[in-house]
Enzyme design. Structure first.
Site, short mmCIF file in Angstrom:
data_model
loop_
_atom_site.label_atom_id
_atom_site.label_comp_id
_atom_site.label_asym_id
_atom_site.label_seq_id
_atom_site.Cartn_x
_atom_site.Cartn_y
_atom_site.Cartn_z
N THR A 74 0.93 -1.18 0.08
CA THR A 74 -0.02 0.01 0.03
C THR A 74 0.89 1.23 0.10
O THR A 74 0.91 2.12 -0.86
CB THR A 74 -1.00 -0.05 1.32
OG1 THR A 74 -1.81 -1.17 1.25
CG2 THR A 74 -1.83 1.30 1.28
N THR A 242 13.17 5.02 10.80
CA THR A 242 14.05 4.16 11.08
C THR A 242 13.60 2.63 10.55
O THR A 242 12.78 2.14 10.49
CB THR A 242 13.84 3.96 12.82
OG1 THR A 242 14.32 5.04 13.16
CG2 THR A 242 14.95 2.83 13.14
N CYS A 328 -16.56 -6.14 1.73
CA CYS A 328 -17.27 -5.65 2.86
C CYS A 328 -16.44 -4.62 3.69
O CYS A 328 -16.31 -4.79 4.94
CB CYS A 328 -17.50 -7.12 3.70
SG CYS A 328 -16.45 -8.48 3.16
C1 LIG Z 1 -2.21 -7.22 -0.61
C2 LIG Z 1 -2.12 -6.42 -1.62
C3 LIG Z 1 -1.83 -4.98 -1.34
C4 LIG Z 1 -1.63 -4.29 -0.22
O1 LIG Z 1 -0.45 -4.75 0.53
P1 LIG Z 1 -0.13 -4.26 1.86
O2 LIG Z 1 1.35 -4.77 2.06
O3 LIG Z 1 -1.21 -5.28 2.56
O4 LIG Z 1 -0.23 -2.90 2.16
C5 LIG Z 1 -1.52 -4.13 -2.70
N1 LIG Z 1 -1.87 -4.76 -3.74
C6 LIG Z 1 -2.23 -5.88 -3.99
C7 LIG Z 1 -2.26 -6.45 -5.41
C8 LIG Z 1 -2.40 -6.57 -2.82
O5 LIG Z 1 -2.69 -8.11 -2.90
#
Ligand SMILES: *Cc1c(COP(=O)(O)O)cnc(C)c1O
Length: 402
Positions: A74, A242, A328
């Protein structure tokens, strides 16, 4: 069989592999230093971080300096998309993405739109793949970034990365890919595929939650990026904070293990998905969602005609942990934006199941999951109360060969 349901939701997250945990543990206690400190504690942490950077770079044919550690995919997506938009503001304000992207790509794009950027959201074909000709037509002189995910988190479809990369480089547009689901499952090569930015995460790959990385190309072209977190100037000023040494060690170990086992493991997992599909397709009105072969080996996504999605998931819950095609995230139930973008009706999108098969699943679990699913669908159909209208149009969809 244990009392807990069989875990078949490995696209949502995965357990940490015990070998990953073992590699991480010393960095919580004895080797707890801050990687920027100038003494032996710092040097130990710095060496571990550097080792992790090299492992990650080698896995995708990048250089170690091109890896920026983040808290996950993310954050990596946000840094890539907002960071490029801000840095190339004077060159252009147009971005291209795809309707089936994860919200961690779509939402930063929507945010930029609210600031006045223009975003083209490409449609997908019924198999979930983008049409390269449509992408080509969407590229404009003011386009700065194309963001197309490597592998989809719901339907597992793998986009034609090398073709997209070639097209983008031809047109001098940067290419970002969200490879959260792809790393360690399919081979990724940022050089051959001409990828400029790539988001990664550890927790879909038997690594810990809360750690990921962004690959940022340093030459031909050298990607400019505006940092989104300001502070101590870590990660070449691109991501302050960090460095989380234990998590970085875990990410690197997870990637190393997955890449080493990839040829054998992808065959094993593919055989399990095929086995599940061969069982489930014995039911009438079961459709495979997504391209039949251009997909992650551990993904099986189906729609079940003539049953209610919530009733189906509820029926499965005691025995199997899977996801359904409804988001959801809000109080209001909405059908999966991925399945509706592929042309599935809302009912078929609700009545969908995503099986994410992974490293720790066995043949016996797959057979139990298949039996339970078939029994649940049959009993729902017999009960009849859960049957949403079963129109002829859905029947014809059910007989399509995919
Ligand atoms: C799980 C996922 C994310 C989010 O990753 P995080 O490390 O949980 O923030 C983004 N893109 C895709 C395609 C994912 O499957």
């Amino acid at each position: 069989m244990s009392q807990r349901p069989i875990y078949l939701d490995n696209h949502a997250t995965t357990p940490v592999d015990p070998r990953v945990l073992a590699a991480m543990l010393p960095y919580f206690t004895e080797q707890f230093g801050n990687a920027t400190s100038s003494h032996v504690y710092g040097w130990e942490a710095e060496a571990a971080v550097q080792q992790g950077r090299e492992t990650l770079a080698a896995a995708i044919q990048a250089a170690p300096e091109e890896i920026i550690f983040t808290s996950g995919a993310t954050e990596a997506n946000n840094l890539a998309i907002k960071g490029v938009a801000e840095a190339y503001f004077s060159k252009g304000r147009h971005l291209i993405t795809v309707a089936t992207e994860h919200n961690a790509v779509l939402d930063p794009c929507r945010y930029l739109q609210s600031l006045g950027f223009e975003v083209t959201t490409l449609p997908v074909q019924p198999d979930g793949l983008i049409d390269l000709a449509v992408l080509e037509q969407a590229i404009r002189p003011d386009t700065v970034l194309v963001s197309v995910m490597a592998a989809n988190n719901e339907i597992g479809v793998v986009q034609p990365l090398a073709e997209i990369g070639a097209l983008c480089h031809d047109r001098h547009v940067l290419f970002h890919t969200d490879a959260a689901q792809a790393i360690g499952k399919i081979s990724l090569n940022v050089t051959a595929m001409q990828i400029d930015l790539m988001s990664l995460t550890a927790h879909k790959l038997y690594g810990p939650k809360g750690i990921g990385a962004l690959y940022v190309r340093r030459r031909s072209p050298r990607v400019q990026l505006a940092p989104q977190l300001h502070g101590g100037g870590h990660e070449r000023g691109l991501r302050s904070g960090t460095l989380y040494t234990p998590q970085i060690v875990g990410l690197a170990k997870a990637v190393e293990l997955a890449i080493a086992d990839m040829p054998a493991e992808s065959q094993r997992v593919l055989a399990l998905s095929d086995r599940l599909w061969q069982s489930l397709r014995q039911l009438d009105g079961v459709l495979l969602n997504g391209h039949p072969t251009q997909r992650l080996p551990g993904n099986l996504n189906i729609s079940v005609a003539g049953v209610d999605g919530s009733a189906l998931l509820l029926g499965l819950q005691p025995a199997i942990a899977v996801s359904s095609g409804s988001a959801c995230t809000s109080a209001k139930r909405t059908p999966s934006h991925v399945l509706t973008a592929m042309g599935r009706s809302p009912d078929l999108a609700y009545a969908s199941l995503r099986f994410g098969i992974g490293r720790f699943n066995t043949d016996a679990e797959i057979d139990q999951a298949a039996d339970w699913t078939i029994a649940t669908v049959r009993s729902l159909r017999e009960a009849g109360s859960a049957v949403v209208e079963a129109p002829t149009s859905r029947r014809s969809a059910a007989t399509d060969s995919r």
